[in-house]
Design a protein around this motif. Structure first.
Motif, PDB file in Angstrom:
ATOM      1  N   ALA A  64      11.806  -7.399   0.728  1.00 45.00           N
ATOM      2  CA  ALA A  64      11.530  -6.391  -0.434  1.00 45.00           C
ATOM      3  C   ALA A  64      12.064  -4.977  -0.150  1.00 45.00           C
ATOM      4  N   LEU A  65      12.458  -4.297  -0.941  1.00 42.83           N
ATOM      5  CA  LEU A  65      13.342  -3.084  -0.925  1.00 42.83           C
ATOM      6  C   LEU A  65      12.327  -1.847  -0.642  1.00 42.83           C
ATOM      7  N   SER A  66      12.531  -0.999  -0.300  1.00 44.94           N
ATOM      8  CA  SER A  66      11.716   0.272  -0.145  1.00 44.94           C
ATOM      9  C   SER A  66      11.991   1.102  -1.413  1.00 44.94           C
ATOM     10  N   LEU A  67      11.395   2.225  -1.671  1.00 46.32           N
ATOM     11  CA  LEU A  67      11.360   2.928  -2.729  1.00 46.32           C
ATOM     12  C   LEU A  67      12.638   3.622  -2.928  1.00 46.32           C
ATOM     13  N   PRO A  68      13.237   4.245  -1.752  1.00 49.29           N
ATOM     14  CA  PRO A  68      14.345   4.886  -1.806  1.00 49.29           C
ATOM     15  C   PRO A  68      15.368   3.961  -2.037  1.00 49.29           C
ATOM     16  N   GLN A  69      15.460   2.723  -1.494  1.00 50.85           N
ATOM     17  CA  GLN A  69      16.562   1.719  -1.914  1.00 50.85           C
ATOM     18  C   GLN A  69      16.603   1.252  -3.516  1.00 50.85           C
ATOM     19  N   ILE A  70      15.392   1.347  -4.126  1.00 54.81           N
ATOM     20  CA  ILE A  70      15.431   1.105  -5.405  1.00 54.81           C
ATOM     21  C   ILE A  70      16.314   2.115  -6.377  1.00 54.81           C
ATOM     22  N   GLY A  71      15.989   3.378  -5.879  1.00 54.53           N
ATOM     23  CA  GLY A  71      16.915   4.368  -6.571  1.00 54.53           C
ATOM     24  C   GLY A  71      16.088   5.481  -6.905  1.00 54.53           C
ATOM     25  N   PHE A  72      14.891   5.592  -6.570  1.00 53.19           N
ATOM     26  CA  PHE A  72      14.054   7.123  -6.832  1.00 53.19           C
ATOM     27  C   PHE A  72      14.774   8.116  -6.108  1.00 53.19           C
ATOM     28  N   LEU A  73      14.812   9.193  -6.946  1.00 57.11           N
ATOM     29  CA  LEU A  73      15.222  10.456  -6.686  1.00 57.11           C
ATOM     30  C   LEU A  73      14.122  11.111  -5.839  1.00 57.11           C
ATOM     31  N   ARG A  74      14.240  11.944  -4.897  1.00 57.71           N
ATOM     32  CA  ARG A  74      13.201  12.519  -4.101  1.00 57.71           C
ATOM     33  C   ARG A  74      12.049  13.039  -4.692  1.00 57.71           C
ATOM     34  N   GLU A  75      12.148  13.751  -5.769  1.00 57.56           N
ATOM     35  CA  GLU A  75      11.009  14.396  -6.341  1.00 57.56           C
ATOM     36  C   GLU A  75      10.225  13.428  -7.266  1.00 57.56           C
ATOM     37  N   SER A  76      10.883  12.275  -8.062  1.00 57.35           N
ATOM     38  CA  SER A  76      10.374  11.215  -8.702  1.00 57.35           C
ATOM     39  C   SER A  76       9.514  10.536  -7.658  1.00 57.35           C
ATOM     40  N   GLN A  77      10.136  10.110  -6.445  1.00 54.24           N
ATOM     41  CA  GLN A  77       9.501   9.535  -5.586  1.00 54.24           C
ATOM     42  C   GLN A  77       8.215   9.713  -4.930  1.00 54.24           C
ATOM     43  N   GLU A  78       8.241  11.074  -4.883  1.00 54.73           N
ATOM     44  CA  GLU A  78       7.040  11.711  -4.366  1.00 54.73           C
ATOM     45  C   GLU A  78       5.938  11.661  -5.480  1.00 54.73           C
ATOM     46  N   ILE A  79       6.278  11.948  -6.777  1.00 56.43           N
ATOM     47  CA  ILE A  79       5.368  11.472  -7.816  1.00 56.43           C
ATOM     48  C   ILE A  79       4.804  10.135  -7.852  1.00 56.43           C
ATOM     49  N   PHE A  80       5.445   9.413  -7.715  1.00 57.57           N
ATOM     50  CA  PHE A  80       5.166   7.817  -7.540  1.00 57.57           C
ATOM     51  C   PHE A  80       4.164   7.506  -6.432  1.00 57.57           C
ATOM     52  N   GLU A  81       4.656   8.132  -5.213  1.00 54.43           N
ATOM     53  CA  GLU A  81       3.734   7.867  -3.966  1.00 54.43           C
ATOM     54  C   GLU A  81       2.432   8.489  -4.337  1.00 54.43           C
ATOM     55  N   LYS A  82       2.141   9.649  -4.967  1.00 54.91           N
ATOM     56  CA  LYS A  82       1.038  10.335  -4.944  1.00 54.91           C
ATOM     57  C   LYS A  82       0.316   9.360  -6.093  1.00 54.91           C
ATOM     58  N   MET A  83       0.858   8.696  -7.142  1.00 53.77           N
ATOM     59  CA  MET A  83      -0.066   7.696  -7.937  1.00 53.77           C
ATOM     60  C   MET A  83      -0.712   6.414  -7.118  1.00 53.77           C
ATOM     61  N   LEU A  84       0.288   5.999  -6.300  1.00 55.78           N
ATOM     62  CA  LEU A  84       0.041   4.918  -5.289  1.00 55.78           C
ATOM     63  C   LEU A  84      -1.283   5.292  -4.237  1.00 55.78           C
ATOM     64  N   MET A  85      -1.265   6.506  -3.921  1.00 54.44           N
ATOM     65  CA  MET A  85      -2.391   6.966  -3.065  1.00 54.44           C
ATOM     66  C   MET A  85      -3.907   7.183  -3.633  1.00 54.44           C
ATOM     67  N   MET A  86      -3.680   7.066  -5.238  1.00 53.91           N
ATOM     68  CA  MET A  86      -5.152   7.176  -5.875  1.00 53.91           C
ATOM     69  C   MET A  86      -5.904   5.752  -5.339  1.00 53.91           C
ATOM     70  N   PRO A  87      -7.383   6.034  -5.238  1.00 52.87           N
ATOM     71  CA  PRO A  87      -8.275   4.920  -4.725  1.00 52.87           C
ATOM     72  C   PRO A  87      -8.287   3.841  -5.814  1.00 52.87           C
ATOM     73  N   TYR A  88      -8.317   4.304  -7.066  1.00 60.08           N
ATOM     74  CA  TYR A  88      -8.643   3.457  -8.057  1.00 60.08           C
ATOM     75  C   TYR A  88      -8.030   3.778  -9.371  1.00 60.08           C
ATOM     76  N   GLY A  89      -7.619   3.063 -10.325  1.00 57.79           N
ATOM     77  CA  GLY A  89      -6.936   3.336 -11.572  1.00 57.79           C
ATOM     78  C   GLY A  89      -5.822   2.359 -11.866  1.00 57.79           C
ATOM     79  N   MET A  90      -4.923   2.519 -12.976  1.00 59.25           N
ATOM     80  CA  MET A  90      -3.813   1.735 -13.254  1.00 59.25           C
ATOM     81  C   MET A  90      -2.630   2.507 -13.269  1.00 59.25           C
ATOM     82  N   VAL A  91      -1.516   1.836 -12.615  1.00 61.58           N
ATOM     83  CA  VAL A  91      -0.262   2.116 -12.559  1.00 61.58           C
ATOM     84  C   VAL A  91       0.617   1.075 -13.288  1.00 61.58           C
ATOM     85  N   LEU A  92       1.402   1.450 -14.486  1.00 61.69           N
ATOM     86  CA  LEU A  92       2.286   0.406 -15.328  1.00 61.69           C
ATOM     87  C   LEU A  92       3.610   0.607 -14.929  1.00 61.69           C
TER      88      LEU A  92
END
Length: 525
Positions: free
Chosen positions: A252-280
């Protein structure tokens, strides 16, 4: 791509092909049936450049296909369609070229060509149906032919093989980096035996030619395990089959390998750090949604958290993650699987796809009751995903509370690093770039075409994104029944980067081309 914009200039003179004599080498490079299919007439072959007459010299897909087939750099010359057709009629009469493509042209360096199977012996009048069973055995010529098709597809980095019968032959196409390329044709009398062989390997019913079927099989190649998912359906010319290739050795690829630019990757990683909720993750089929979901799961702590997935099918397997596969016959659907998962004390739930209202509602309720839910949905953009779930029956007040963020994505091809160089882009691409970026730019990286990229100018793909963080303002608008247009306008005012602009940022960096962004993201405004 195999052409740069310097080859097609505004105001180019339209030539009358009746008064020119094509070089025999040029005619031999493109057989008559290929010339007729694409309405092109080859004119001259010098070094690695093939000049051809075309009615539309800006038809990049045709140019690319011809470049792959001939393994030459294509230089188009404008001519009228009637003159081209007349030139084909006149110039191919004296040239005895085969009418079938004899070997795949889009294979990687060092691969073996797919040879044409021998025609039936004279006097062989046995019906094709009666020959299908013995010819489909493991040591038959048709079995070896299928093995070659599979091997060549893997070497050419193909994700899918299309086997499509028409009135005169069986067309073989490979999907390479998201684009279908015709690579070979087989005699029509081999069609039934080839489909039967595929069905035998896939544990499908070889006697049923009317109903759609699906199955799967695996094979080993160069110490790699390749899984093949097969689907067949009957057409007016007979059964067609599509074989999807999954390389199990690819991690499986990592987030940088998929093509995230640095700033957008940081935003996505903050979403994944949430304890609950939905990411689509949203996008059409083939946009790479599953790959992004896998990368997200791969970035989480699988030792300290209980991560459970329900997928259809499980494409890649992970250690320390509990994966379930949909099995409709056994009563395991996305909805029933979700109900079972919430009783397994999960921290993170991955739902392969939200297809119906029941799955959507359970996913939202799970996100509201202390679970991080990751899933995909078919929608054109980020704000469209909100209304997709509402259409499936999710109440806006529940959805607004559950959503953390939404990512829309597309896949674009990467410029080949081996043959890429800066050239002046066509005017339409320059204008599209200026519209999105607010700055003028004329030169971009393009691939000329080489052995490494199979003469396409592109090598591999990368993702482009549109990332929406659901803010309190967006939540209020969802509950208040605001329209898609209003919510999108609010998101743009809060800093949402449209997917087309994201793509042009990558074109500016030389990762892809404006043409690829236009081809894949032009529907997003």
């Amino acid at each position: 791509m195999a052409i740069n914009s310097n080859q097609v200039k505004p105001g180019i003179a339209r030539l009358n092909v009746q008064y020119v004599a094509p070089m025999p080498q040029a005619l031999q490079a493109i057989p008559e049936d290929v010339a007729r299919r694409y309405n092109v007439l080859p004119m001259a072959l010098e070094n690695n450049t093939l000049r051809v007459f075309m009615a539309n010299p800006n038809d990049m897909l045709t140019i690319e296909n011809l470049s792959i087939y001939t393994r030459k750099r294509i230089e188009p010359i404008a001519a009228s369609l009637d003159d081209i057709k007349e030139g084909i009629e006149y110039n191919y009469k004296a040239l005895k070229e085969p009418t079938d493509l004899e070997a795949p042209r889009s294979t990687a360096p060092g691969t073996r060509p797919v040879s044409r199977p021998a025609a039936p012996a004279p006097g062989d009048t046995m019906p094709v149906e009666e020959r299908a069973a013995p010819e489909a055995s493991s040591d038959s010529p048709i079995a070896h032919q299928l093995e070659k098709l599979l091997e060549e597809a893997v070497k050419a980095r193909s994700s899918d093989i299309h086997i499509e019968p028409d009135e005169t032959k069986v067309r073989i196409r490979y999907r390479i980096d998201g684009i279908l390329h015709e690579v070979a044709s087989l005699p029509l009398n081999l069609h039934n035996a080839l489909i039967s062989r595929i069905k035998i390997l896939s544990d499908m019913n070889i006697a049923d030619h009317r109903r759609p079927q699906d199955g799967q099989f695996s094979f080993d190649m160069a110490k790699k395990r390749i899984d093949v998912r097969v689907a067949t359906v009957n057409t007016v010319n007979g059964e067609m089959a599509v074989l999807r290739l999954l390389d199990k050795s690819v991690a499986a690829l990592s987030l940088p390998q998929i093509g995230f630019l640095r700033e957008s990757q940081e935003i996505f990683e903050k979403m994944l750090m949430m304890p609950y909720g939905m990411v689509l993750i949203s996008g059409p089929t083939g946009a790479g949604k599953t790959t992004t979901l896998y990368a997200a799961v791969n970035s989480l702590d699988s030792v300290g958290k209980n991560i459970v997935t329900i997928e259809d099918p499980v494409e890649y397997r992970f250690s320390n993650i509990n994966q379930m596969q949909v099995n409709v016959k056994a009563g395991l659907t996305f909805a029933s699987g979700m109900r079972a998962i919430v009783r397994l004390d999960p921290d993170v739930i991955l739902v392969g796809e939200i297809r119906d209202g029941e799955t959507a509602l359970i996913a939202v309720q799970s996100a509201l009751t202390g679970h991080l839910v990751l899933s995909s949905v078919h929608a054109n953009d980020t704000t469209g995903s909100i209304f997709r779930l509402i259409d499936l029956g999710v109440e806006p007040f529940l959805l607004s509370s559950a959503l953390i963020g939404i990512i829309a994505q597309r896949m674009v091809r990467r410029v080949c690093p081996h043959c890429g160089h800066k050239v002046t882009a066509p005017l339409v691409e320059q204008m599209a770039y200026e519209k999105e970026m607010g700055e003028a730019r004329s030169e971009f990286m393009y691939g000329e075409g080489c052995k490494e990229c199979v003469y396409t100018g592109y090598l591999g793909r990368t993702a482009i994104f549109e990332i929406l963080t659901v803010t309190d303002n967006i939540r209020r608008m969802i509950v208040g029944g605001s329209s898609n247009t209003d919510i999108r306008a609010a998101a743009l005012s809060e800093g949402l980067v449209p997917i087309a602009r994201y793509g042009m940022m990558k074109a500016k960096a030389g990762v892809t081309t404006p043409y690829e962004v236009l081809r894949n993201a032009y529907t997003i405004s």
